[in-house]
Design an enzyme around this catalytic site. Structure first.
Site, short mmCIF file in Angstrom:
data_model
loop_
_atom_site.label_atom_id
_atom_site.label_comp_id
_atom_site.label_asym_id
_atom_site.label_seq_id
_atom_site.Cartn_x
_atom_site.Cartn_y
_atom_site.Cartn_z
N HIS A 290 0.71 -0.99 0.01
CA HIS A 290 0.05 -0.22 0.12
C HIS A 290 1.04 1.23 0.07
CE1 HIS A 290 -2.36 3.15 2.34
NE2 HIS A 290 -3.26 3.01 1.23
N ASN A 291 0.49 2.23 -0.85
CA ASN A 291 1.51 3.53 -0.74
C ASN A 291 2.84 3.10 -1.23
OD1 ASN A 291 -1.02 5.00 -0.58
ND2 ASN A 291 -0.82 5.66 1.49
N GLU B 264 1.42 -0.01 -5.45
CA GLU B 264 0.39 1.07 -5.64
C GLU B 264 1.15 2.29 -6.02
OE1 GLU B 264 -3.42 3.18 -3.37
OE2 GLU B 264 -1.80 2.48 -2.30
N ASP C 87 0.19 6.32 -6.71
CA ASP C 87 -0.70 7.35 -6.67
C ASP C 87 -0.37 8.56 -7.61
OD1 ASP C 87 -2.68 8.76 -5.36
OD2 ASP C 87 -1.74 8.44 -3.20
N HIS D 278 1.57 11.41 -2.15
CA HIS D 278 0.47 11.08 -1.33
C HIS D 278 -0.25 12.55 -1.35
CE1 HIS D 278 -2.14 8.66 0.84
NE2 HIS D 278 -1.96 9.33 2.03
N GLU E 89 -3.79 4.57 -8.46
CA GLU E 89 -4.78 5.55 -7.84
C GLU E 89 -4.44 6.66 -8.75
OE1 GLU E 89 -5.05 7.63 -3.73
OE2 GLU E 89 -5.11 5.20 -3.64
#
Length: 560
Positions: free
Chosen positions: A111-112, A141, A143, A156, A190
């Protein structure tokens, strides 16, 4: 370092075993070594050749070799070799069936991935991608946001985390994707970029990843299932929303608005809310910006790269049964997923037999902390996403599960999660399963690392069982005062395990620092199915998952 001759040292324990089996002879004959392997190590397929090959590998004394026997020093080398590690060495290579659909595997998921610190001011780093891939991670992931000069950036959103270029992330992924595993990598986008910068993203994906990028469905018979890890070897898959092709361009915006936000977008919105309440780093978003955001259309060139991993919103299990296609997947936040596990565990298990589901950490985890992944593996969720940069129990469990099957990032789900006949609910206590008895003796430790203070430890060992609710259990040895070099516990522990195929065993060494306080020294986690019987040594790892060699435990294991 010369081992201590203290009678409770490991050397002394192994010497006692050697003397028992040598039965008065000067050296241990091959036949007596074989008896030890059968009787103690429970390796029942071993034969004369096995014993002779161990003598060839571990005995350096010429006379003993010629006599087909082993000196004590040779026996000690054998016991301290990988042959006698607690982790089954056959599982250090890929040994599972890799021809099942992707839905049949637990897949190591980050994640992230770009963060190496917390979610607010942490650093975004290319090294974080390389490091996750080197750990066998197979779902990363990214973003993505609009950057200056038509260069999409990764960070982020709406926080002070540093920014890196999308182009550089994809280059790094391309360099490291298949370094430790040949099996497919999923890039979970994302995506917050404008239509124009999505075109740039698609261009980079195609030009940088080349033939490794999956750009069209595989040529296979009309399928109702996802392809297998074997089918997709050396391929990189893009996970993103996809537009329906038959619509006209001017209708696309409306369709995108009507399709409803996918959960990754909800994830972003949840996190934004958290950030706004916890930290005034940015001005709150203006009213109406949410509606405007929904009009962001997926660019056709990016949409075309989404083949088997199309992101859709999770509505309910019954909605998925009736409407979800095999190539569509959902993402659910941990709190919502926890409620689903509790309310309808067996529906969740069946859902995960057909579809990929991704679980991700709640937005309130500002410090990038992790939830316990076992609860979601127990219902068969494949993509249980953790913050790889955050050491602790959840990452220990993740590392423990994914060292299985050669560390390739794909572990076959057990039959109990894949059976269409049996309705399995991990949180129900009614399992008509014959339990397994695990007997474990924690004998001793060796060369445990000293704390920063430099003073000797007061160590104890905690053995934890992680699995379905009725199997969760932990037991501890007593504390040995002032001994880091060769603490001796000789403690027996017995566990009843209902579902060993969903169990992980964690050995944790702690330093008793006060009446009720203790500190982490080292740990090792492995799947129950990779546990070897007999006299075994347990390699210890630091908090961040690195080897503490030569620190280890010496144990005896038996189960039936």
């Amino acid at each position: 370092m010369k081992r201590s001759k203290h009678p409770s040292s490991r050397r002394a324990e192994i010497q006692q075993l050697y003397l028992d089996y040598a039965a008065g002879q000067e050296t241990l004959p091959a036949s007596a070594l074989l008896m030890f392997i059968h009787k103690e190590q429970k390796e029942l397929t071993a034969n004369e050749d096995t014993a002779e090959s161990l003598i060839d590998r571990f005995e350096i004394d010429e006379t003993a070799r010629e006599n087909r026997s082993m000196t004590f020093e040779g026996f000690l080398r054998y016991i301290e070799s990988k042959e006698c590690c607690v982790f089954n060495q056959a599982h250090t290579s890929v040994y599972q069936d890799m021809d099942q659909p992707l839905t049949s595997y637990f897949i190591s998921t980050s994640h992230n991935t770009y963060l190496i610190g917390d979610q607010l001011v942490g650093e975004s780093s290319l090294e974080a991608y390389a490091s996750a891939l080197r750990k066998g991670c197979r779902c990363l992931e990214i973003d993505c946001w609009d950057g200056p000069d038509m260069e999409p950036i990764v960070y982020h959103g709406h926080t002070l985390t540093s920014k890196i270029l999308f182009r550089d992330v994809i280059t790094t992924v391309g360099q490291h994707a298949f370094e430790v595993s040949a099996y497919p990598v999923i890039l979970s986008l994302e995506n917050h970029c404008s239509w124009e910068q999505q075109e740039v993203m698609a261009h980079y994906l195609i030009s940088i990843l080349g033939d490794n990028l999956l750009t069209a469905p595989l040529d296979r018979p009309a399928a109702e299932d996802l392809p297998s890890p074997h089918d997709l070897k050396y391929k990189i898959l893009i996970k993103n929303k996809k537009i329906k092709h038959q619509i006209k361009a001017e209708d696309a915006a409306e369709e995108s608005a009507n399709e409803g936000e996918e959960d990754e977008d909800e994830e972003q919105e949840e996190e934004e809310k958290e950030h706004q309440t916890r930290a005034k780093f940015w001005s709150p978003r203006k009213e109406g910006s949410k509606k405007k955001k929904k009009k962001v259309v997926v660019a056709e060139s990016l949409s075309d790269l989404v083949i088997y991993t199309k992101s859709v919103k999770f509505i309910s299990f019954s909605h998925s049964r009736d409407h979800q296609n095999y190539y569509e997947n959902t993402s659910v936040e941990e709190k919502k997923a926890h409620k689903l596990v509790k309310a309808s565990g067996s529906d969740f298990v069946q859902h995960n037999q057909k579809f990929l589901s991704r679980i991700y950490p709640a937005g309130f985890r500002m410090s990038s902390s992790n939830y316990n992944p076992v609860e979601f593996w127990n219902v068969g969720s494949q993509l249980v996403a953790l913050n790889f940069q955050s050491p602790g129990l959840p990452m220990d469990l993740n590392d423990g599960l994914f060292q299985d099957n050669g560390g390739c990032g794909y572990v076959l789900k057990p039959a109990v999660l894949m059976s269409s006949q049996m309705s399995f609910d991990p949180s129900s206590s009614r399992h008509n399963l014959k339990s397994t008895s695990l007997m474990l003796k924690v004998i001793s430790g060796s060369t445990l690392p000293l704390p920063k203070s430099g003073k000797a430890l007061d160590p104890f060992v905690r053995v934890e069982i992680h699995g379905i609710a009725s199997d969760i259990c932990r037991k501890s040895t007593h504390t040995v005062k002032n001994n880091s070099l060769s603490p001796h516990w000789d403690t027996d522990m017995a566990f009843k395990i209902r579902l060993p195929e969903l169990c992980l065993i964690r050995f944790c060494v702690r330093d008793q620092t006060g009446f009720l306080s203790s500190e982490f020294v080292g740990q090792y986690t492995l799947p129950f199915n990779s546990l070897k019987k007999g006299y075994r040594w347990v390699p210890l790892q630091s908090k961040d998952g690195f080897s503490l060699d030569p620190a280890s435990l010496f144990v005896y294991i038996w189960y039936s």
